[in-house]
Write a protein that holds these residues in place. Structure first.
Motif, PDB file in Angstrom:
ATOM      1  N   PRO A 126     -16.290   8.785   1.908  1.00  9.71           N
ATOM      2  CA  PRO A 126     -15.440   7.759   1.298  1.00  9.71           C
ATOM      3  C   PRO A 126     -15.498   6.506   2.152  1.00  9.71           C
ATOM      4  CG  PRO A 126     -14.101   9.379   2.451  1.00  9.71           C
ATOM      5  CD  PRO A 126     -15.506   9.844   2.560  1.00  9.71           C
ATOM      6  N   ASN A 127     -15.933   5.415   1.595  1.00  6.48           N
ATOM      7  CA  ASN A 127     -15.962   4.198   2.409  1.00  6.48           C
ATOM      8  C   ASN A 127     -14.524   3.745   2.653  1.00  6.48           C
ATOM      9  OD1 ASN A 127     -15.498   3.753  -0.214  1.00  6.48           O
ATOM     10  ND2 ASN A 127     -16.777   1.928  -0.401  1.00  6.48           N
ATOM     11  N   SER A 128     -14.257   3.300   3.884  1.00  5.84           N
ATOM     12  CA  SER A 128     -12.858   2.990   4.186  1.00  5.84           C
ATOM     13  C   SER A 128     -12.494   1.637   3.567  1.00  5.84           C
ATOM     14  CB  SER A 128     -12.645   2.975   5.691  1.00  5.84           C
ATOM     15  OG  SER A 128     -13.528   2.056   6.292  1.00  5.84           O
ATOM     16  N   TYR A 129     -11.204   1.459   3.382  1.00 13.91           N
ATOM     17  CA  TYR A 129     -10.689   0.304   2.656  1.00 13.91           C
ATOM     18  C   TYR A 129     -10.067  -0.668   3.643  1.00 13.91           C
ATOM     19  CZ  TYR A 129      -7.620  -2.281  -0.504  1.00 13.91           C
ATOM     20  OH  TYR A 129      -6.990  -3.262  -1.189  1.00 13.91           O
ATOM     21  N   TYR A 130     -10.440  -1.937   3.533  1.00 12.23           N
ATOM     22  CA  TYR A 130      -9.858  -2.948   4.429  1.00 12.23           C
ATOM     23  C   TYR A 130      -8.652  -3.573   3.748  1.00 12.23           C
ATOM     24  CZ  TYR A 130     -13.641  -2.190   7.583  1.00 12.23           C
ATOM     25  OH  TYR A 130     -14.493  -1.588   8.482  1.00 12.23           O
ATOM     26  N   MET A 131      -7.502  -3.277   4.322  1.00 10.70           N
ATOM     27  CA  MET A 131      -6.278  -3.787   3.710  1.00 10.70           C
ATOM     28  C   MET A 131      -6.154  -5.279   3.974  1.00 10.70           C
ATOM     29  SD  MET A 131      -3.483  -0.808   4.269  1.00 10.70           S
ATOM     30  CE  MET A 131      -2.148  -1.956   4.209  1.00 10.70           C
ATOM     31  N   ASP A 132      -5.395  -5.901   3.107  1.00 12.42           N
ATOM     32  CA  ASP A 132      -5.120  -7.331   3.240  1.00 12.42           C
ATOM     33  C   ASP A 132      -3.598  -7.481   3.166  1.00 12.42           C
ATOM     34  OD1 ASP A 132      -6.404 -10.239   2.712  1.00 12.42           O
ATOM     35  OD2 ASP A 132      -4.464  -9.959   1.710  1.00 12.42           O
ATOM     36  N   PRO A 133      -3.013  -8.347   3.979  1.00 11.02           N
ATOM     37  CA  PRO A 133      -1.540  -8.469   3.944  1.00 11.02           C
ATOM     38  C   PRO A 133      -0.985  -8.717   2.531  1.00 11.02           C
ATOM     39  CG  PRO A 133      -2.445  -9.747   5.758  1.00 11.02           C
ATOM     40  CD  PRO A 133      -3.625  -9.253   4.953  1.00 11.02           C
ATOM     41  N   SER A 134      -1.847  -9.261   1.664  1.00 14.09           N
ATOM     42  CA  SER A 134      -1.336  -9.552   0.303  1.00 14.09           C
ATOM     43  C   SER A 134      -1.373  -8.301  -0.582  1.00 14.09           C
ATOM     44  CB  SER A 134      -2.211 -10.632  -0.345  1.00 14.09           C
ATOM     45  OG  SER A 134      -3.517 -10.094  -0.521  1.00 14.09           O
ATOM     46  N   ASP A 135      -1.971  -7.213  -0.047  1.00  8.66           N
ATOM     47  CA  ASP A 135      -2.021  -5.994  -0.874  1.00  8.66           C
ATOM     48  C   ASP A 135      -0.611  -5.547  -1.204  1.00  8.66           C
ATOM     49  OD1 ASP A 135      -4.744  -5.759  -0.924  1.00  8.66           O
ATOM     50  OD2 ASP A 135      -4.871  -4.342   0.731  1.00  8.66           O
ATOM     51  N   SER A 136      -0.372  -5.273  -2.478  1.00  6.35           N
ATOM     52  CA  SER A 136       0.967  -4.777  -2.835  1.00  6.35           C
ATOM     53  C   SER A 136       1.015  -3.284  -2.512  1.00  6.35           C
ATOM     54  CB  SER A 136       1.186  -4.974  -4.341  1.00  6.35           C
ATOM     55  OG  SER A 136       0.333  -4.072  -5.037  1.00  6.35           O
ATOM     56  N   LEU A 137       2.246  -2.784  -2.397  1.00  7.37           N
ATOM     57  CA  LEU A 137       2.432  -1.351  -2.171  1.00  7.37           C
ATOM     58  C   LEU A 137       1.745  -0.588  -3.309  1.00  7.37           C
ATOM     59  CD1 LEU A 137       3.772   0.860  -0.462  1.00  7.37           C
ATOM     60  CD2 LEU A 137       5.832   0.604  -1.851  1.00  7.37           C
ATOM     61  N   TYR A 138       1.838  -1.159  -4.510  1.00  7.34           N
ATOM     62  CA  TYR A 138       1.231  -0.504  -5.673  1.00  7.34           C
ATOM     63  C   TYR A 138      -0.270  -0.334  -5.463  1.00  7.34           C
ATOM     64  CZ  TYR A 138      -0.379   0.491 -10.370  1.00  7.34           C
ATOM     65  OH  TYR A 138      -0.978   1.088 -11.443  1.00  7.34           O
ATOM     66  N   GLU A 139      -0.927  -1.415  -5.024  1.00  5.52           N
ATOM     67  CA  GLU A 139      -2.386  -1.360  -4.862  1.00  5.52           C
ATOM     68  C   GLU A 139      -2.768  -0.336  -3.799  1.00  5.52           C
ATOM     69  OE1 GLU A 139      -2.397  -5.432  -4.070  1.00  5.52           O
ATOM     70  OE2 GLU A 139      -3.426  -6.035  -5.915  1.00  5.52           O
ATOM     71  N   ILE A 140      -2.003  -0.324  -2.699  1.00  8.76           N
ATOM     72  CA  ILE A 140      -2.297   0.616  -1.596  1.00  8.76           C
ATOM     73  C   ILE A 140      -2.145   2.054  -2.102  1.00  8.76           C
ATOM     74  CG2 ILE A 140      -1.556   1.413   0.677  1.00  8.76           C
ATOM     75  CD1 ILE A 140      -0.442  -1.500   1.070  1.00  8.76           C
ATOM     76  N   CYS A 141      -1.044   2.314  -2.810  1.00  8.52           N
ATOM     77  CA  CYS A 141      -0.787   3.674  -3.305  1.00  8.52           C
ATOM     78  C   CYS A 141      -1.866   4.102  -4.293  1.00  8.52           C
ATOM     79  CB  CYS A 141       0.574   3.754  -3.990  1.00  8.52           C
ATOM     80  SG  CYS A 141       1.910   3.525  -2.837  1.00  8.52           S
ATOM     81  N   HIS A 142      -2.301   3.145  -5.098  1.00 11.72           N
ATOM     82  CA  HIS A 142      -3.350   3.473  -6.070  1.00 11.72           C
ATOM     83  C   HIS A 142      -4.614   3.913  -5.327  1.00 11.72           C
ATOM     84  CE1 HIS A 142      -4.423   3.427 -10.213  1.00 11.72           C
ATOM     85  NE2 HIS A 142      -5.572   2.833  -9.934  1.00 11.72           N
ATOM     86  N   ARG A 143      -4.893   3.234  -4.232  1.00  8.62           N
ATOM     87  CA  ARG A 143      -6.084   3.534  -3.431  1.00  8.62           C
ATOM     88  C   ARG A 143      -5.954   4.898  -2.770  1.00  8.62           C
ATOM     89  NH1 ARG A 143     -11.169   1.052  -2.054  1.00  8.62           N
ATOM     90  NH2 ARG A 143     -12.031   2.689  -0.729  1.00  8.62           N
ATOM     91  N   VAL A 144      -4.773   5.185  -2.258  1.00  9.03           N
ATOM     92  CA  VAL A 144      -4.538   6.481  -1.603  1.00  9.03           C
ATOM     93  C   VAL A 144      -4.708   7.608  -2.617  1.00  9.03           C
ATOM     94  CG1 VAL A 144      -2.811   7.907  -0.453  1.00  9.03           C
ATOM     95  CG2 VAL A 144      -3.044   5.502   0.192  1.00  9.03           C
ATOM     96  N   ILE A 145      -4.102   7.418  -3.799  1.00  8.37           N
ATOM     97  CA  ILE A 145      -4.186   8.468  -4.825  1.00  8.37           C
ATOM     98  C   ILE A 145      -5.646   8.686  -5.213  1.00  8.37           C
ATOM     99  CG2 ILE A 145      -3.627   9.048  -7.230  1.00  8.37           C
ATOM    100  CD1 ILE A 145      -1.023   7.371  -6.820  1.00  8.37           C
ATOM    101  N   ARG A 146      -6.361   7.585  -5.406  1.00  7.89           N
ATOM    102  CA  ARG A 146      -7.753   7.697  -5.858  1.00  7.89           C
ATOM    103  C   ARG A 146      -8.591   8.431  -4.822  1.00  7.89           C
ATOM    104  NH1 ARG A 146     -12.142   3.054  -5.813  1.00  7.89           N
ATOM    105  NH2 ARG A 146     -12.527   4.173  -3.872  1.00  7.89           N
ATOM    106  N   ASP A 147      -8.488   8.012  -3.554  1.00  9.49           N
ATOM    107  CA  ASP A 147      -9.327   8.630  -2.515  1.00  9.49           C
ATOM    108  C   ASP A 147      -8.924  10.073  -2.241  1.00  9.49           C
ATOM    109  OD1 ASP A 147     -10.650   6.295  -2.409  1.00  9.49           O
ATOM    110  OD2 ASP A 147     -10.120   5.773  -0.349  1.00  9.49           O
ATOM    111  N   MET A 148      -7.615  10.329  -2.250  1.00 12.91           N
ATOM    112  CA  MET A 148      -7.163  11.708  -1.990  1.00 12.91           C
ATOM    113  C   MET A 148      -7.613  12.626  -3.119  1.00 12.91           C
ATOM    114  SD  MET A 148      -5.805  11.948   0.941  1.00 12.91           S
ATOM    115  CE  MET A 148      -4.678  13.328   1.068  1.00 12.91           C
ATOM    116  N   THR A 149      -7.565  12.106  -4.337  1.00 11.96           N
ATOM    117  CA  THR A 149      -7.972  12.934  -5.483  1.00 11.96           C
ATOM    118  C   THR A 149      -9.484  13.176  -5.465  1.00 11.96           C
ATOM    119  OG1 THR A 149      -6.183  11.918  -6.728  1.00 11.96           O
ATOM    120  CG2 THR A 149      -7.840  13.108  -8.003  1.00 11.96           C
ATOM    121  N   GLN A 150     -10.216  12.084  -5.127  1.00 12.22           N
ATOM    122  CA  GLN A 150     -11.682  12.173  -5.206  1.00 12.22           C
ATOM    123  C   GLN A 150     -12.290  12.830  -3.956  1.00 12.22           C
ATOM    124  OE1 GLN A 150     -13.106   8.357  -6.323  1.00 12.22           O
ATOM    125  NE2 GLN A 150     -15.233   8.990  -6.538  1.00 12.22           N
TER     126      GLN A 150
END
Ligand SMILES: O=C(O)CNC(=O)c1n[nH]c2ccccc2c1=O
Ligand SMILES: [Fe+2]
Length: 219
Positions: A1-25
Motif C-alpha cells: 500500500p503506498n503511503s498517503y501524505y496528509m495535508d493540513p487541509s485534509d478533512s477528518l472525513y477524507e482521512i477516515c475514508h483513506r483509513v477505511i479503504r486501506d484497511m479494507t484493501q
C-alpha cells in the motif's frame, strides 16, 4: 500500500475514508505528516523528556543467538501512559486525534463496522524505545489469540531516520501473500494495521534510538 501524505487541509472525513479503504484493501494504512512538523516535534520532546527522566521499564533481554558469548541485547523499553500525566499535553492531543479517526471511521464504514469490528475502546498509550545497538523485536502477531485487540495504531517519532544507516525497519508479512510491507519508522508517520494473525510483523535490529507510541483499539 503506498503511503498517503496528509495535508493540513485534509478533512477528518477524507482521512477516515483513506483509513477505511486501506484497511479494507490491505489491512495496513500509512499516513505521513500526521500531526505536521511543529506538533510532531512537541510530541517528540515530551517523549524525550520522559525517556531522560528514566521512567521507562527495562525491555526484555534477548540473548543474541548469533554470537557465541552470552551477550544479551536489550530490546524495547516501554512506558505506559494514559495521557493525563503532567508534561503529556501533546501526547494527549495525539491520542485524541487517533481516537477521532478510529471512532469516526468506525461509524463511516459499512454498517458501522470497520472490518468486522465495532470498536469500543482502547489500551493506554505504550511509549516504546528501542535503544539502538541491535535491539529488535522478533516476528510476532500482536493479538494471536483473540484478546480483543483489533487495530494496532503506531505513531513514529524518529527525525532523519535512514533505514540503511539506522535499521529499525518494521516489516509486515500480510497473511496470504508473499508480498511484505516495509515501513520505515520515520518522524510524524502514523500506521494502522489489523492486530490479529493477518499481520505478523517484526522490528529489524535498530542501531539508533528509535521511539514510537502505540495504541491498541479493541471491540
Ligand atoms: O515499533 C514498531 O514498528 C512495531 N512494534 C511492534 O510490533 C511491537 N509489538 N508489540 C510490542 C509489545 C510490547 C512492547 C513493544 C512492542 C512492539 O514494539
Ligand atoms: Fe507488534
Amino acid at each position: 500500500p503506498n503511503s498517503y501524505y496528509m495535508d493540513p487541509s485534509d478533512s477528518l472525513y477524507e482521512i477516515c475514508h483513506r483509513v477505511i479503504r486501506d484497511m479494507t484493501q490491505y489491512g495496513v494504512c500509512v499516513l505521513n505528516n500526521f500531526l505536521g512538523k511543529e506538533r510532531g516535534l512537541c510530541v517528540l520532546n515530551e517523549v524525550l523528556d520522559m525517556y531522560r527522566s528514566g521512567i521507562f521499564t527495562a525491555g526484555q533481554l534477548v540473548s543474541n543467538p548469533a554470537s557465541t558469548e552470552a551477550q544479551t541485547i536489550r530490546s524495547d523499553l516501554i512506558h505506559w501512559i494514559d495521557g493525563k500525566e503532567a508534561n503529556c499535553q501533546y501526547i494527549r492531543q495525539l491520542i485524541s486525534q487517533v481516537d477521532n479517526i478510529i471512532l469516526r471511521a468506525n461509524k463511516m464504514a459499512n454498517n458501522g463496522k470497520m472490518g468486522d469490528y465495532v470498536i469500543n475502546g482502547r489500551t493506554k498509550a505504550m511509549v516504546a524505545c528501542y535503544p539502538g545497538s541491535g535491539s529488535h523485536y522478533v516476528k510476532h502477531v500482536d493479538n494471536p489469540n483473540k484478546d480483543g485487540r483489533c487495530i494496532t495504531a503506531i505513531y513514529y517519532l524518529n527525525l532523519d531516520w535512514d533505514v540503511k544507516r539506522c535499521g529499525g525497519l518494521l516489516r509486515v508479512f500480510p497473511e496470504g501473500t508473499n508480498q511484505v510491507a516495509d515501513i520505515a519508522p520515520i518522524f510524524d508517520r502514523m500506521l494502522f494495521f489489523w492486530s490479529d494473525r493477518r499481520n505478523p510483523h517484526e522490528v529489524q535490529p535498530a542501531y539508533d534510538t528509535r521511539y514510537a507510541i502505540t495504541l491498541w483499539y479493541f471491540d
